[in-house]
Design a protein around this motif. Structure first.
Motif, PDB file in Angstrom:
ATOM      1  N   GLU A  20      63.428  68.296 135.278  1.00 18.91           N
ATOM      2  CA  GLU A  20      62.320  69.228 135.516  1.00 18.91           C
ATOM      3  C   GLU A  20      60.940  68.708 135.119  1.00 18.91           C
ATOM      4  O   GLU A  20      59.960  68.940 135.827  1.00 18.91           O
ATOM      5  CB  GLU A  20      62.556  70.535 134.740  1.00 18.91           C
ATOM      6  N   TYR A  66      60.110  70.479 138.593  1.00 25.61           N
ATOM      7  CA  TYR A  66      59.434  71.771 138.437  1.00 25.61           C
ATOM      8  C   TYR A  66      58.406  71.968 139.548  1.00 25.61           C
ATOM      9  O   TYR A  66      58.239  73.064 140.053  1.00 25.61           O
ATOM     10  CB  TYR A  66      58.750  71.823 137.061  1.00 25.61           C
ATOM     11  N   TYR A  69      60.593  71.228 143.465  1.00 29.39           N
ATOM     12  CA  TYR A  69      61.924  71.784 143.765  1.00 29.39           C
ATOM     13  C   TYR A  69      62.122  72.143 145.230  1.00 29.39           C
ATOM     14  O   TYR A  69      63.228  72.008 145.763  1.00 29.39           O
ATOM     15  CB  TYR A  69      62.242  72.988 142.842  1.00 29.39           C
ATOM     16  N   ARG A  92      62.972  77.449 128.266  1.00 36.51           N
ATOM     17  CA  ARG A  92      62.063  78.126 129.208  1.00 36.51           C
ATOM     18  C   ARG A  92      62.257  79.635 129.132  1.00 36.51           C
ATOM     19  O   ARG A  92      61.372  80.403 129.492  1.00 36.51           O
ATOM     20  CB  ARG A  92      62.372  77.721 130.660  1.00 36.51           C
ATOM     21  N   PHE A 109      60.883  81.285 137.450  1.00 39.28           N
ATOM     22  CA  PHE A 109      61.027  79.941 138.024  1.00 39.28           C
ATOM     23  C   PHE A 109      62.435  79.761 138.598  1.00 39.28           C
ATOM     24  O   PHE A 109      62.610  79.295 139.725  1.00 39.28           O
ATOM     25  CB  PHE A 109      60.733  78.862 136.963  1.00 39.28           C
TER      26      PHE A 109
END
Ligand code: BGP
Length: 478
Positions: A20, A66, A69, A92, A109
């Motif tokens: 990520e 991140y 994606y 997160r 997310f």
């Protein structure tokens, strides 16, 4: 010969901390991986407790999934993926692990990631904790060494199960939990960093603490299974064991016994708890030999029985050999064992053994008799990005082809194998060395070990090959 079952789940796997990046974006807290420096095959990664000026922390950048994606999942879809194994970064959702309320931005997310998967008919397979926990939990409690972590983890699991109950059906609890029986498992698996620990390879070990932490984690995992099934009865929740099958180096009975002992301590110790709901018969003797006394409450025993998994999943890269003979060349990797003269190895000394995959599928299915899933397998290699954007990786195709043949043979043997996710399907940061150049992917990510690069994605030759394999459901391996 039997074919791959029609609904076989072909796909690939990644982990939040290794892919990520965006380590301080969207309210994320620091995780144990964010203070883990870069290293190499010969230079161990350092564990620094907090940010130390002058060190480079590769997981903070990783492959920047991140921000990529959408593009990444579109590429997985182009290959025809049925399943994408990924993990949620605990930090997160709960930046220090102990907030009352979860971080909405973090939850949102993963909503977007799962929606993107479903757009293409890709089923997410989600690991709750893949070598990752909020750093604050290590600094305050020494990770799972403290029983408090059981409740802290339960809260996290409940939050994500509830939030994603209609988006995710397949879950895994802890990544490679059995590495907690190794000294290197202290930090990444259990979140333990004892006073004096400086590097990943040479961690200060307290065997009593480590085995208690492993017990606490097994209990936390069982709770997660129980809670998950209460939230959605359709959930399928698996365990995740690192498989490094041990062969006797010779037919000397002492070698055979030594190899069997390794299966017990390495595989069955955790596997039995997670599948059968109790420690195996040899555990008492093992604890005695190790000099540990575990605190196991009646409630723990009850929950271990109730929280058994629906399927057995594992990673497999290599086999090892065990011997009592002196002067046999040891393996160069972190694994204790000796070189097998019948096998070749990759550049990091990991021995390549497709037949070993058929072997372990037979052994594990024979012992546990529940569906099997291979959730990590692949080869780390130095890939070269050519000027025209191509990457020729015939070694990866060879590796995968031989392992797919072994899987098909195991299916023909009668093993109920339901899926396969190739490790590091998109290039990512190596867990062991922190390198980017130890690449596994079908998709090349243009970044070096220090995060320099465009982060553009490129399709390797293996990308097109795997697409063909999936389209033919494993029939076309040419
Ligand atoms: C497994 C881990 C993964 C992964 C893989 C390859 O043990 O579950 O996170 O990284 O090994 O190892 P490495 O990254 O050290 O090459």
């Amino acid at each position: 010969m039997r074919k791959f079952p029609e609904n076989f789940m072909w796909g690939g796997a990644t982990a939040a901390n290794q892919i990520e990046g965006a380590y301080n974006v969207g309210g994320k807290g620091l995780s144990i991986d964010d203070v883990f420096t870069n290293g190499s095959h010969t230079e161990p990664r350092k564990i620094t407790k907090e940010t130390v000026e002058g060190y480079y922390y590769p997981n903070r950048v990783a492959s920047d999934f991140y921000h990529h994606y959408k593009e990444d999942i579109a590429l997985l879809a182009e290959m025809g993926f049925k399943v994408y194994r990924m993990s949620i970064a605990w930090s997160r959702i709960y930046p220090t692990g102990e907030e009352e309320e979860p971080n909405e931005e973090g939850l949102a997310f993963y909503d977007k990631v799962f929606d993107e998967c479903h757009k293409y008919g890709i089923e997410p397979l989600v690991t709750l904790s893949h070598y990752e926990m909020p750093l604050a939990l290590t600094n305050k409690y020494n990770g799972f060494a403290d029983r408090k972590l059981i409740d802290i983890f339960k809260k996290y699991a409940r939050t994500v199960f509830t939030r994603y109950k209609d988006k995710v059906k397949y879950w895994l609890t802890f990544n490679e939990i059995n590495i907690g029986t190794w000294v290197v498992g202290n930090y990444l698996v259990l979140g333990i960093r004892n006073e004096g620990t400086e590097t990943y390879v040479n961690q200060v070990d307290d065997v009593q603490l480590r085995y208690q932490a492993l017990h606490n984690q097994l209990v936390a995992g069982a709770w997660a299974v129980k809670i998950g099934h209460e939230i959605n009865t359709d959930f399928k929740i698996g365990n995740m064991i690192a498989m490094n099958p041990a062969y006797p180096y010779s037919c000397n009975p002492e070698d055979v016994l030594k190899a069997e002992r390794n299966w017990q301590t390495d595989t069955y110790y955790c596997g039995d708890v997670q599948v059968r709901g109790e420690y195996p018969f040899f555990a008492e003797k093992m604890w005695k030999d190790l000099g540990v006394k575990l605190e196991i409450t009646d409630e723990d025993k009850a929950i271990l029985k109730e929280g058994t998994v629906d399927f057995f999943s594992f990673s497999y890269y290599q086999s090892i050999a065990k011997t009592t003979l002196p002067d046999v060349e040891p393996l160069p990797s972190l694994i204790e064992g000796v070189k097998n003269p019948y096998l070749k190895a990759n550049d990091w000394g990991w021995q390549i053994d497709p037949t070993g995959l058929r072997y372990i599928l037979n052994v594990l299915y024979g012992r546990y008799n529940i569906p099997m899933m291979i959730v990590e397998n692949g080869i780390g290699a130095y890939d070269v990005l050519n000027e025209d954007g191509t990457v020729h990786d015939p070694y990866r195709i060879d590796y995968l082809r031989s392992h797919f043949k072994a899987m098909r043979e195991a299916i023909d043997d009668g093993v109920d194998l339901i899926g396969y996710t190739m490790w590091g399907c998109i290039d990512l940061t190596s867990a062991g060395t922190g390198e980017m150049k130890k690449r596994y992917g079908f998709i090349y990510v243009d970044s070096d070990d220090y995060g320099n690069g465009t982060f553009n994605r490129y399709r390797k030759d293996s990308f097109y090959w795997y697409k063909k394999v999936i389209a033919s459901n494993g029939e076309d391996l040419d």
